[in-house]
Motif scaffolding. Structure first.
Motif, short mmCIF file in Angstrom:
data_model
loop_
_atom_site.label_atom_id
_atom_site.label_comp_id
_atom_site.label_asym_id
_atom_site.label_seq_id
_atom_site.Cartn_x
_atom_site.Cartn_y
_atom_site.Cartn_z
N ALA A 152 0.81 -1.22 0.00
CA ALA A 152 0.00 0.00 0.00
C ALA A 152 0.84 1.27 0.00
O ALA A 152 0.30 2.37 -0.01
CB ALA A 152 -0.93 0.00 1.21
N HIS A 153 2.18 1.13 -0.01
CA HIS A 153 3.06 2.28 0.07
C HIS A 153 3.68 2.57 -1.28
O HIS A 153 4.00 1.66 -2.05
CB HIS A 153 4.16 2.05 1.11
N SER A 154 3.88 3.86 -1.55
CA SER A 154 4.48 4.29 -2.81
C SER A 154 5.40 5.47 -2.52
O SER A 154 5.01 6.41 -1.81
CB SER A 154 3.41 4.70 -3.82
N LEU A 155 6.62 5.40 -3.03
CA LEU A 155 7.62 6.45 -2.84
C LEU A 155 8.20 6.81 -4.19
O LEU A 155 8.61 5.93 -4.95
CB LEU A 155 8.73 5.97 -1.90
N SER A 156 8.21 8.11 -4.51
CA SER A 156 8.71 8.53 -5.82
C SER A 156 9.55 9.80 -5.66
O SER A 156 9.35 10.60 -4.75
CB SER A 156 7.56 8.79 -6.79
N GLY A 157 10.49 9.94 -6.58
CA GLY A 157 11.33 11.13 -6.65
C GLY A 157 11.39 11.64 -8.07
O GLY A 157 11.37 10.86 -9.03
N ARG A 158 11.43 12.96 -8.23
CA ARG A 158 11.40 13.55 -9.56
C ARG A 158 12.39 14.70 -9.63
O ARG A 158 12.45 15.54 -8.74
CB ARG A 158 9.99 14.05 -9.88
N PHE A 159 13.15 14.72 -10.72
CA PHE A 159 14.04 15.84 -11.02
C PHE A 159 13.52 16.55 -12.27
O PHE A 159 13.16 15.90 -13.25
CB PHE A 159 15.47 15.34 -11.28
N GLN A 160 13.45 17.88 -12.20
CA GLN A 160 12.94 18.64 -13.33
C GLN A 160 13.88 19.81 -13.62
O GLN A 160 14.47 20.40 -12.72
CB GLN A 160 11.52 19.14 -13.04
N GLN A 161 13.98 20.10 -14.90
CA GLN A 161 14.86 21.19 -15.35
C GLN A 161 14.16 21.95 -16.46
O GLN A 161 13.57 21.35 -17.36
CB GLN A 161 16.20 20.63 -15.85
N GLN A 162 14.22 23.26 -16.38
CA GLN A 162 13.62 24.13 -17.38
C GLN A 162 14.70 25.09 -17.86
O GLN A 162 15.37 25.75 -17.07
CB GLN A 162 12.44 24.90 -16.77
N ALA A 163 14.86 25.15 -19.17
CA ALA A 163 15.91 25.99 -19.75
C ALA A 163 15.37 26.69 -20.98
O ALA A 163 14.56 26.14 -21.74
CB ALA A 163 17.13 25.15 -20.11
N GLY A 164 15.79 27.94 -21.15
CA GLY A 164 15.37 28.73 -22.30
C GLY A 164 16.42 29.78 -22.62
O GLY A 164 17.54 29.77 -22.09
N LYS A 165 16.02 30.71 -23.48
CA LYS A 165 16.97 31.76 -23.90
C LYS A 165 17.34 32.67 -22.74
O LYS A 165 18.48 33.14 -22.66
CB LYS A 165 16.34 32.57 -25.03
N ALA A 166 16.38 32.93 -21.83
CA ALA A 166 16.65 33.88 -20.76
C ALA A 166 16.42 33.27 -19.38
O ALA A 166 16.41 34.00 -18.39
CB ALA A 166 15.78 35.13 -20.92
N THR A 167 16.21 31.99 -19.29
CA THR A 167 15.91 31.39 -17.99
C THR A 167 16.53 30.01 -17.90
O THR A 167 16.71 29.31 -18.91
CB THR A 167 14.39 31.29 -17.77
N HIS A 168 16.89 29.65 -16.68
CA HIS A 168 17.41 28.31 -16.39
C HIS A 168 17.03 27.98 -14.95
O HIS A 168 17.41 28.70 -14.03
CB HIS A 168 18.92 28.25 -16.57
N GLN A 169 16.28 26.89 -14.77
CA GLN A 169 15.75 26.58 -13.45
C GLN A 169 15.76 25.09 -13.23
O GLN A 169 15.34 24.32 -14.09
CB GLN A 169 14.33 27.13 -13.32
N ASN A 170 16.26 24.68 -12.06
CA ASN A 170 16.28 23.28 -11.66
C ASN A 170 15.38 23.08 -10.46
O ASN A 170 15.15 24.01 -9.67
CB ASN A 170 17.69 22.80 -11.33
N GLY A 171 14.91 21.86 -10.27
CA GLY A 171 14.09 21.56 -9.11
C GLY A 171 13.95 20.07 -8.92
O GLY A 171 14.28 19.28 -9.81
N TRP A 172 13.48 19.69 -7.75
CA TRP A 172 13.22 18.28 -7.49
C TRP A 172 11.97 18.15 -6.62
O TRP A 172 11.58 19.08 -5.90
CB TRP A 172 14.41 17.59 -6.83
N THR A 173 11.36 16.98 -6.67
CA THR A 173 10.15 16.71 -5.91
C THR A 173 10.22 15.31 -5.33
O THR A 173 10.61 14.36 -6.02
CB THR A 173 8.89 16.82 -6.81
N GLY A 174 9.85 15.18 -4.07
CA GLY A 174 9.74 13.89 -3.41
C GLY A 174 8.31 13.66 -2.96
O GLY A 174 7.67 14.57 -2.40
N MET A 175 7.77 12.47 -3.18
CA MET A 175 6.38 12.18 -2.86
C MET A 175 6.26 10.82 -2.17
O MET A 175 6.95 9.87 -2.53
CB MET A 175 5.52 12.17 -4.13
N TYR A 176 5.36 10.77 -1.17
CA TYR A 176 5.04 9.52 -0.48
C TYR A 176 3.52 9.37 -0.46
O TYR A 176 2.80 10.33 -0.16
CB TYR A 176 5.58 9.51 0.95
N ARG A 177 3.03 8.17 -0.78
CA ARG A 177 1.60 7.90 -0.77
C ARG A 177 1.34 6.58 -0.06
O ARG A 177 2.11 5.63 -0.19
CB ARG A 177 1.02 7.83 -2.19
#
Length: 746
Positions: free
Chosen positions: A448-473
């Motif tokens: 019944a348990h679920s654990l997930s991790g996510r890495f996300q990156q957004q890049a463009g001409k004038a922007t660059h952003q990194n992030g991560w997300t951790g989730m438990y259900r």
């Protein structure tokens, strides 16, 4: 070591003798590498012998080695021989030592040792014996020459074991086998299906006569209210909706040949145009081959021709005080379909080609100048692909908009899963802005348990952003809980959510905190209560402090009948596990032989009894298909089964050879044949365990034959007597044919 074989050498016409000192005799043996079940050779060389007395060659070898012949060449004092041997398929992998000895009288003259390397072979065969609702009994046999572990049970070469497996899937059983340097997993298809003895009671047998949904909310900016009502009676349906000062409604009728709907607002003459407000009417008649539509400003009429390759529907449309030709076509094949619609110069084409492994699809839409601003989408194109290979899934989409806008979007996703672990990679690209997005996610699930991790990156001409997300259900029988934390370049997002259900009440809520906005806290809670066919909901959030909702299914149509039954033999004993289907639902009789179908509709019901679910030699007296008149709200029936004369049993094998040298039998080729009175013939195939069953026999004396035994086994025919309405238990025995390979004297 095992067996001792004796060979006598004859060179030309004279015997080999020994008359020189032992130290001058040279005797060597050279082994080889051989596969299990294969043929190998040992090269023997000797010198320093003279003619005086006979010299014998003896061999000491393990039981799995069978020597075939010993061709030799040479003269009276020196020579060589090639010893050919056969290795049993279950011979253990590794090095085996063979000892050769030259003997004069009772005294040894010289010894030689040969090392034979037997290659490893990994093989496991599994056969299902019985399938149960919760467990499956499987016979596993190690048909290789390396000891393996099957679900934790060790099997030596040639050994077999019967194990009970937990049934986790309805259609297949997964099995794992491994040894020190090898592991494998495979699945076996399951044939038995298990059902409850009573069908579940649905909330409503059919659609309710009247369904009402109403809501009222109060917010800081003001109040808001709405309601929706749907009246349904046989082929008729009426929908009415109102929110604030807006009102919409529609009435429709539909049967197998005709469809008609009329209403106010939210309708469109063709799919590509935006919906308009106002009165409208649409539908189809003539077995749904003629389509029509009209409102105050437009009208449509077309006729559909159906063919084996698809359908074509020509017609015309009146819009903007002009008449345009309309053509809608569908081409269908085994691997895909093509849809094309033309309204004047407006062209819309969609296609899909492929199979479950690989598929491609797309759409091409051209909107001319006179339709600009009136269609939901402008000129655009889309191409997508998807593929499934094992546990790997791939999907991709590319979209292009306008001829002059320069906008194009692309996204792709790759998924992979193995057991409890799932991986996902997704990327997006906006061709006009140059903004790219990458998302990598992994999820692990255990019960019944679920654990997930996510890495996300957004890049463009004038922007660059990194992030991560951790989730438990976590998901329980009546409760759920989840928590997630997200970190972006500029701050944090925290969110918790949960729900619980108890005694007709259900409460759910979520709470969130963010450092990215001035209003950092957010909440939303919902409380609902079920009362018969009604649900009352009370909710609150930061933006809407109070909202009340009411949903009701009024005047539900009641079910017509409940059918209760019992299936038994002619002696009154209950039959358990019989599968019975009625109106698309299947049940299975319990230990008392009873079963129940609830909420049956119509004036009669037909039950289908599954033949494979009945015990051996049992047949329903009234047939496998029976029709029952539903004259009462609750009805009881009894299904009686008679027993025919039959014979069943298992086949045992009487071996003459040693266990390591025993041949195997292919049960797929073995059958039992009965020749009865008046030369009547009955035959059945033996299953993988050597069991056989023949039913529906007449009383009398039969001659039983076992066919398809091959060249290694034999069995004599026998006479049996079949008695009316009795099942004869008759075990059978087959004999191994002696298969001796004489040693060759050279």
């Amino acid at each position: 070591m095992g067996r001792v074989a004796v060979f006598i050498f004859w060179f030309f016409t004279a015997s080999v003798a020994y008359s020189q000192p032992l130290s001058e005799v040279i005797f060597t043996a050279e082994g080889c590498v051989v596969a299990p079940g294969g043929i190998g050779q040992v090269r023997l060389r000797w010198s320093g012998l003279s003619s005086r007395e006979d010299v014998r060659l003896t061999l000491d070898a393990p039981a799995p080695f069978t020597f075939l012949n010993l061709p030799s060449a040479g003269d009276q004092t020196q020579g060589e021989a090639m010893a050919l041997f056969m290795v049993h398929p279950f011979t253990a992998a590794g090095t085996h030592t063979l000892q050769f000895e030259l003997v004069q009288g009772t005294d040894p003259i010289a010894n030689a040792f040969a090392e034979v390397e037997v290659e490893p072979r990994y093989s496991v065969e599994s056969t299902i014996i019985t399938e149960g609702r919760d467990t499956i009994k499987v016979l596993h046999m190690n048909t290789g020459n390396i000891a393996v572990f099957v679900e934790g049970e060790q099997l030596i070469p040639g050994a077999a074991a019967t194990l009970n497996h937990i049934r986790e899937d309805e259609y297949a059983l997964a099995i794992t086998a491994q040894s020190q340097e090898w592991d494998t997993s495979y699945s076996i298809a399951l044939n038995e299906r298990f059902y409850p003895h009573e069908t579940a009671r649905p909330k409503a047998a059919t659609k309710s006569l009247l369904t009402i949904a109403a809501a009222r909310q109060w917010a800081q900016s003001g109040g808001f209210g709405m309601w929706n009502a749907r009246l349904h009676k046989k082929n008729w349906q009426i929908n009415l909706s109102q929110w604030n000062s807006n009102f919409r409604g529609a009435a429709s009728y539909e049967d197998g040949r005709t469809k008609f709907r009329t209403g106010n607002a939210n309708a469109r003459v063709i799919e590509q145009l935006r919906p308009k407000n106002g009165l409208y009417a649409l539908g189809s008649f003539n077995a749904k081959r003629t389509d029509f539509y009209f409102d105050r400003e437009s009208a449509l009429l077309r006729y559909r021709f159906k063919r084996d390759w698809g359908a074509i529907a020509p017609g015309g449309i009146y819009i903007d005080n002009r008449i345009f030709p309309v053509l809608k076509t569908r081409l269908e094949g085994k691997t895909g379909q093509l849809d094309w619609e033309a309204v004047g110069k407006l062209q819309d084409m969609r296609w899909e080609v492929g199979n479950r492994t690989l598929k491609t699809y797309g759409r091409a839409l051209y909107v001319p100048q006179n339709f600009q601003g009136r269609t939901i989408q402008q000129t655009s194109g889309l191409v997508g692909t998807s593929a499934i290979v094992g546990s790997v899934r791939w999907s991709h989409q590319s979209s292009i908009f306008g001829p002059h806008t320069g906008q194009h979007f692309h996204n792709a996703q790759l998924q992979w899963g193995r057991g409890r672990l799932q991986w996902n990679a997704r990327t997006q690209l906006n061709g006009k802005t140059g903004l790219a997005f990458l998302n990598l996610q992994s999820t692990y699930t255990h019960g019944a348990h679920s654990l997930s991790g996510r890495f996300q990156q957004q890049a463009g001409k004038a922007t660059h952003q990194n992030g991560w997300t951790g989730m438990y259900r976590w998901r329980g029988p009546h409760q759920t809980f989840g928590f997630s934390a997200q970190h972006l370049s500029n701050g944090w997002n925290l969110r918790a959510q949960g729900s619980a259900a108890l005694g007709g009440y259900r409460i759910s809520g979520q709470w969130a905190y963010t450092s990215l906005f001035s209003n950092q806290w957010f909440y939303q809670t919902t409380l609902s209560k079920s009362i018969n066919n009604q649900i009352i909901t009370l909710s609150s959030s930061r933006r809407i402090p109070l909202r009340i909702g009411w949903n009701a299914n009024l005047f539900p149509e009641r079910s017509h009948a409940t059918l209760k039954g019992r299936i038994e033999g002619m002696d009154g004993k209950a039959i358990q596990g019989a599968m019975i289907t009625c109106q698309g639902r299947t049940v299975q009789s319990n230990s008392e032989g009873t079963f129940t179908f609830q909420h049956l509709t119509g004036t009669e019901a037909t039950i289908e009894i599954h033949p494979e679910s009945l015990p051996f030699a049992k047949f329903p007296s009234a047939g496998y298909s029976q029709t029952i008149l539903l004259t009462k709200s609750s009805q009881n029936i009894v299904i009686q089964c008679f027993t025919t004369s039959a014979i069943q049993g298992s086949i045992d094998i009487s071996f003459l050879s040693e266990p390591a040298l025993r041949p195997s039998i292919d049960w797929n080729t073995v059958s039992i044949q009965l020749i009865g009175p008046n030369d009547s013939l009955h035959e059945c195939q033996v299953n993988a365990l050597g069991h056989y069953h023949i039913s529906n026999l007449k009383s009398g004396v039969y001659e039983l034959h076992i066919r398809g035994l091959g060249k290694y086994f034999t069995a004599l025919p026998m006479a049996i007597e079949i008695v009316e309405e009795q099942i004869l238990e008759q075990p059978l025995v087959i004999q191994e044919i002696p298969n001796q390979i004489p040693f060759q004297e050279l």
